[in-house]
Write an enzyme that holds these catalytic residues in place. Structure first.
Site, PDB file in Angstrom:
ATOM      1  CG  ASP A 102      53.354  34.064   9.319  1.00 49.22           C
ATOM      2  OD1 ASP A 102      53.751  34.059  10.503  1.00 49.22           O
ATOM      3  OD2 ASP A 102      54.071  33.692   8.373  1.00 49.22           O
TER       4      ASP A 102
ATOM      5  CB  THR B 245      48.725  35.929  18.239  1.00 47.31           C
ATOM      6  OG1 THR B 245      50.135  36.204  18.233  1.00 47.31           O
ATOM      7  CG2 THR B 245      48.049  36.917  19.170  1.00 47.31           C
ATOM      8  CB  THR B 246      52.101  32.547  21.203  1.00 48.96           C
ATOM      9  OG1 THR B 246      52.933  32.744  20.057  1.00 48.96           O
ATOM     10  CG2 THR B 246      51.345  31.233  21.066  1.00 48.96           C
TER      11      THR B 246
HETATM   12  P1  ITT Z   1      52.121  34.047  16.536  1.00 48.68           P
HETATM   13  O1  ITT Z   1      52.605  33.192  15.415  1.00 48.68           O
HETATM   14  O2  ITT Z   1      51.735  33.253  17.736  1.00 48.68           O
HETATM   15  O3  ITT Z   1      51.061  35.018  16.106  1.00 48.68           O
HETATM   16  P2  ITT Z   1      54.782  35.204  16.389  1.00 48.68           P
HETATM   17  O4  ITT Z   1      55.538  36.214  17.174  1.00 48.68           O
HETATM   18  O5  ITT Z   1      55.446  33.884  16.136  1.00 48.68           O
HETATM   19  O6  ITT Z   1      53.338  34.969  17.069  1.00 48.68           O
HETATM   20  P3  ITT Z   1      54.823  35.664  13.558  1.00 48.68           P
HETATM   21  O7  ITT Z   1      55.164  34.270  13.242  1.00 48.68           O
HETATM   22  O8  ITT Z   1      53.795  36.346  12.722  1.00 48.68           O
HETATM   23  O9  ITT Z   1      54.323  35.858  15.058  1.00 48.68           O
HETATM   24  O10 ITT Z   1      56.202  36.438  13.567  1.00 48.68           O
HETATM   25  C1  ITT Z   1      56.198  37.732  13.469  1.00 48.68           C
HETATM   26  C2  ITT Z   1      57.526  38.275  13.910  1.00 48.68           C
HETATM   27  O11 ITT Z   1      57.792  39.373  13.042  1.00 48.68           O
HETATM   28  C3  ITT Z   1      57.404  38.805  15.317  1.00 48.68           C
HETATM   29  O12 ITT Z   1      57.860  37.893  16.287  1.00 48.68           O
HETATM   30  C4  ITT Z   1      58.257  40.080  15.241  1.00 48.68           C
HETATM   31  O13 ITT Z   1      59.605  39.767  15.437  1.00 48.68           O
HETATM   32  C5  ITT Z   1      58.082  40.523  13.789  1.00 48.68           C
HETATM   33  N1  ITT Z   1      56.942  41.471  13.656  1.00 48.68           N
HETATM   34  C6  ITT Z   1      55.714  41.239  13.129  1.00 48.68           C
HETATM   35  N2  ITT Z   1      54.929  42.310  13.232  1.00 48.68           N
HETATM   36  C7  ITT Z   1      55.661  43.246  13.863  1.00 48.68           C
HETATM   37  C8  ITT Z   1      55.398  44.551  14.286  1.00 48.68           C
HETATM   38  O14 ITT Z   1      54.212  45.127  14.136  1.00 48.68           O
HETATM   39  N3  ITT Z   1      56.371  45.210  14.873  1.00 48.68           N
HETATM   40  C9  ITT Z   1      57.591  44.665  15.066  1.00 48.68           C
HETATM   41  N4  ITT Z   1      57.913  43.422  14.722  1.00 48.68           N
HETATM   42  C10 ITT Z   1      56.954  42.703  14.123  1.00 48.68           C
END
Ligand code: ITT
Length: 207
Positions: free
Chosen positions: A72, A10-11
């Site tokens: 995701d 993850t980033t």
């Molecule tokens: P990676 O794909 O590199 O893992 P990302 O931030 O792009 O990082 P996602 O595509 O899974 O990750 O997007 C998830 C988004 O949803 C994240 O950026 C948050 O805005 C929201 N999100 C996910 N889980 C969350 C949590 O536990 N608390 C708050 N927001 C969350």
């Protein structure tokens, strides 16, 4: 089969912190993308959480040739037909109720857009979704999912989490996830539930 190293692909620093804590007790070395010398870019261009998570796990796992966990996740809001959903990370830029430009940072802009779209709406119910894929290159892959149900607050509160945490009030609580400590959040969160199921499955597979 013995697994002594896992790459958390993850980033997102907030996610990484939570995953590290969840795997703390297993004595497995946890690596992050920052520990890897060569960098690759994996685009999240699929339409479901599962497809995006599989894509990330496969591409990172096949490139680095070590066991990988990819996730995701996102927030689905009832009154917005499930949006931001798979677009949660870049909701500000999606043409749904207008595109927003980043003022302070991406998380705060996403939150601002969501609150704007919910103005005057009575139904503020939503749920966080997490789909976690564990992939051992050229061997096997498994996935699990977890949910956290709740409602969207009228204004942000708390700065302990990330993303939409400051506006998400889990069911049976009166505070936002932004006010939860790491350990407390992991106990009830979508990510915590998905990882718990993953560990149960892995125990059966590995022992
Ligand atoms: P990676 O794909 O590199 O893992 P990302 O931030 O792009 O990082 P996602 O595509 O899974 O990750 O997007 C998830 C988004 O949803 C994240 O950026 C948050 O805005 C929201 N999100 C996910 N889980 C969350 C949590 O536990 N608390 C708050 N927001 C969350």
């Amino acid at each position: 089969m013995k697994i002594d190293k896992i790459l958390i692909a993850t980033t997102n620093k907030g996610k990484l912190r939570e995953f590290k804590k969840l795997f703390n007790e297993f004595g497995i070395e946890i690596l992050s993308l920052e520990d890897m010398d060569k960098k690759i870019n994996v685009e999240e261009d699929r339409k479901t959480f599962l497809e995006n998570a599989i894509k990330k796990a496969k591409e990172y796992g096949d490139f680095y040739k070590i066991p990988v966990i990819a996730e995701d996740a996102g927030l689905e809001v009832e009154a917005l037909n499930g949006y931001p959903g798979v677009y949660s990370a870049r909701f500000y830029s999606i043409d749904f109720g207008g595109k927003f430009s980043i003022e302070e940072n991406i998380d705060k802009t996403n939150v601002k857009k969501l609150l704007k779209l919910l103005e005057g709406k009575e139904n503020r119910k939503g749920r966080f979704v997490s789909v976690v894929v564990f992939y051992v290159p050229e061997n096997f892959g498994i996935w699990t999912e977890g949910y956290c149900y709740g409602s969207i607050a009228k204004q942000p509160k708390g700065d302990k989490g990330f993303g939409y945490d400051p506006i998400f009030i889990p069911e049976n609580y009166t505070k936002t996830l932004g006010e939860f400590d790491l350990e407390e959040k992991n106990k009830i969160s979508h990510r915590g539930q998905a990882v718990k199921k993953l560990i149960e499955k892995l125990k059966k597979l590995i022992n």
